[in-house]
Design an enzyme around this catalytic site. Structure first.
Site, PDB file in Angstrom:
ATOM      1  N   TYR A   1     -26.633  63.279 -12.347  1.00 28.37           N
ATOM      2  CA  TYR A   1     -27.841  63.354 -12.887  1.00 28.37           C
ATOM      3  C   TYR A   1     -28.722  64.381 -12.393  1.00 28.37           C
ATOM      4  CZ  TYR A   1     -32.556  60.870 -13.655  1.00 28.37           C
ATOM      5  OH  TYR A   1     -33.845  60.608 -14.007  1.00 28.37           O
TER       6      TYR A   1
ATOM      7  N   LYS B   1     -33.309  51.012 -14.974  1.00 35.00           N
ATOM      8  CA  LYS B   1     -32.651  50.755 -16.145  1.00 35.00           C
ATOM      9  C   LYS B   1     -32.213  49.251 -16.365  1.00 35.00           C
ATOM     10  CE  LYS B   1     -32.819  55.278 -16.045  1.00 35.00           C
ATOM     11  NZ  LYS B   1     -32.163  56.247 -15.537  1.00 35.00           N
TER      12      LYS B   1
ATOM     13  N   ASP C   1     -23.612  57.004  -7.645  1.00 32.40           N
ATOM     14  CA  ASP C   1     -24.672  56.361  -8.696  1.00 32.40           C
ATOM     15  C   ASP C   1     -23.921  55.533  -9.616  1.00 32.40           C
ATOM     16  OD1 ASP C   1     -26.524  56.338 -10.625  1.00 32.40           O
ATOM     17  OD2 ASP C   1     -27.352  57.984  -9.977  1.00 32.40           O
TER      18      ASP C   1
HETATM   19  C1  LIG Z   1     -32.432  57.431 -14.396  1.00 29.88           C
HETATM   20  C2  LIG Z   1     -31.305  57.617 -13.401  1.00 29.88           C
HETATM   21  C3  LIG Z   1     -31.623  57.853 -12.074  1.00 29.88           C
HETATM   22  C4  LIG Z   1     -33.082  57.824 -11.671  1.00 29.88           C
HETATM   23  O1  LIG Z   1     -33.691  56.681 -11.858  1.00 29.88           O
HETATM   24  P1  LIG Z   1     -35.380  56.681 -11.913  1.00 29.88           P
HETATM   25  O2  LIG Z   1     -35.767  55.107 -11.575  1.00 29.88           O
HETATM   26  O3  LIG Z   1     -36.067  57.244 -13.236  1.00 29.88           O
HETATM   27  O4  LIG Z   1     -35.767  57.524 -10.719  1.00 29.88           O
HETATM   28  C5  LIG Z   1     -30.776  57.941 -11.322  1.00 29.88           C
HETATM   29  N1  LIG Z   1     -29.266  58.134 -11.538  1.00 29.88           N
HETATM   30  C6  LIG Z   1     -29.048  57.819 -12.936  1.00 29.88           C
HETATM   31  C7  LIG Z   1     -27.475  57.778 -13.306  1.00 29.88           C
HETATM   32  C8  LIG Z   1     -30.063  57.695 -13.912  1.00 29.88           C
HETATM   33  O5  LIG Z   1     -29.668  57.375 -15.231  1.00 29.88           O
END
Ligand SMILES: *Cc1c(COP(=O)(O)O)cnc(C)c1O
Length: 392
Positions: A112, A209, A184
């Protein structure tokens, strides 16, 4: 989860409904209270000693944060879970918890982009050396380890381009070299992939998300293996991290319906992509849940489902103007960052500056889609009209 006999093995959906709840502690109310707090009172000076009572100060946790941490801990099969105030905060805390000055970290080239920004801008200031690696490397990643490699950061599928990674092979190589493994896992959530069972030590979720799931709060979770827990707990406490109880509550509320939402996101995505991949202006769709995807075999081996985030490439020769006309013509899909809420979203894919060891074709026009919970027929109609507008 104290309302179910701990000796009875229960399935994931049952865990989702019950984990982290203890109605008997709150007069029978189904959900925990949202505890707004800073000070916690002690009955006497003697109780103010370390360990004298469960809660001492709200920065160190309260019944609302405990409830979400406990629920995620059960889902992830972790030694412990801590909350962060965004997904990116979860990434940076997890990384900082396992590196020190003089160490080296390997990060997937498909991470990311803000993760990359953190690694490039912050880590070198503290004397941590960063190298990126090709996400296609499995056991061969062993060749990239140095004596000071402390951690390997993985993300599957890759951001924007959706490459899968052989996490168990990477974890095996990392552990043989004495390094910790981070993943992640935002795309699959702990429902469709269990990183710790694949050998990962720190499993990261942008709870913003799918856990929150309604585009109304930001949150991160970090689940640690036994090996990584102490370091994470220490750093999290020392940094003074705290997530506001209202946001934690929205995370808990979202979590209860994660399974039904993901199932529908997956089904809708498969419906939309089945149509999209037949369109003459579409060269390729990117989604490991499809058997035509290069990452499908690994996905099938390690994951139990696919979520609603995918991408597609227009055929060569498509201009930016055509791609922009397409995006501007969408009525149901919104144009916006983030994803994981109930609504469908689209963004243009921009890879410039976000890869350093894997080749990218910058002339390629790609679109990332989040397929929401709307009726897939309406989503297809929306895409179809926008394609007509852009390509005639
Ligand atoms: C959106 C996202 C993040 C960061 O999340 P936030 O809450 O927006 O800081 C990290 N990793 C992935 C894969 C993401 O899609």
């Amino acid at each position: 989860m104290s309302d179910i006999d701990p000796k009875t093995p229960i399935k994931t959906d049952t865990k989702l409904a019950h984990a982290g709840r203890d109605p008997a502690s709150f007069h029978g109310f189904v959900n925990p209270p949202v505890v707004h707090a800073s000070t916690v009172l002690f009955p006497d000076v003697e109780t103010m000693r370390p360990g004298g009572q469960k809660y001492t100060y709200a920065r160190r946790g309260n019944p609302t944060t405990d409830s979400l941490e406990e629920a995620v801990k059960e889902l992830e099969g972790a030694e412990g879970v801590l909350l962060a105030n965004s997904g990116l905060n979860a990434v940076s805390l997890a990384v900082l918890s396992c590196v020190k000055s003089g160490d080296h970290i390997l990060i997937t080239d498909t991470a990311y982009h803000p993760t990359r920004h953190f690694a490039d801008k912050v880590l070198p200031k503290f004397g941590v050396e960063v190298d990126y690696y090709d996400p296609a490397l499995g056991a061969d990643i062993a060749a990239l380890f140095k004596p000071n490699t402390a951690a390997v950061f993985t993300e599957a599928p890759g951001s924007l381009t959706f490459e899968m990674q052989d996490i168990p092979a990477i974890a095996q190589a990392a552990h043989a070299a004495g390094a910790l493994v981070l993943m992640d896992n935002t795309w699959a959530t702990p429902l469709f992939c269990k990183p710790l069972a694949l050998g990962v030590d720190l499993s990261i979720q942008a709870g913003t998300k799918y856990i929150v799931g309604h585009s109304d709060a930001m949150l991160g979770t970090i689940a640690a293996s036994e090996r990584a827990w102490e370091g994470l707990h220490e750093l999290h406490g020392a940094m003074g991290c705290h997530v506001a109880p209202d946001d934690v509550y929205l995370g808990l509320r979202g979590l209860r319906t994660l399974s039904v939402r993901l199932e529908r996101h997956q089904r809708n995505t498969l419906d939309v992509l089945a149509w999209l991949q037949d369109q003459p202006v579409v060269a390729q769709v990117r989604y490991p849940g499809l058997d035509t995807d290069p990452g499908h075999a690994i996905w099938k081996r390690d994951f139990s489902g696919a979520s609603g985030l995918c991408a597609f490439d227009f055929v060569a020769g498509t201009t930016r103007d055509q791609a922009n006309t397409f995006l501007n013509a969408l009525k149901i899909f919104g144009l916006g960052y983030s994803w994981g809420g109930f609504e469908s979203l689209a963004i243009p894919v921009k890879l410039k500056g976000s890869r350093s060891v894997t080749p990218v074709d910058e002339s390629r026009c790609s679109i990332r889609l989040h397929i929401g919970l709307e009726d897939p027929e309406d989503l297809i109609n929306d895409l179809s009209k926008a394609l007509d507008k852009a390509f005639g």
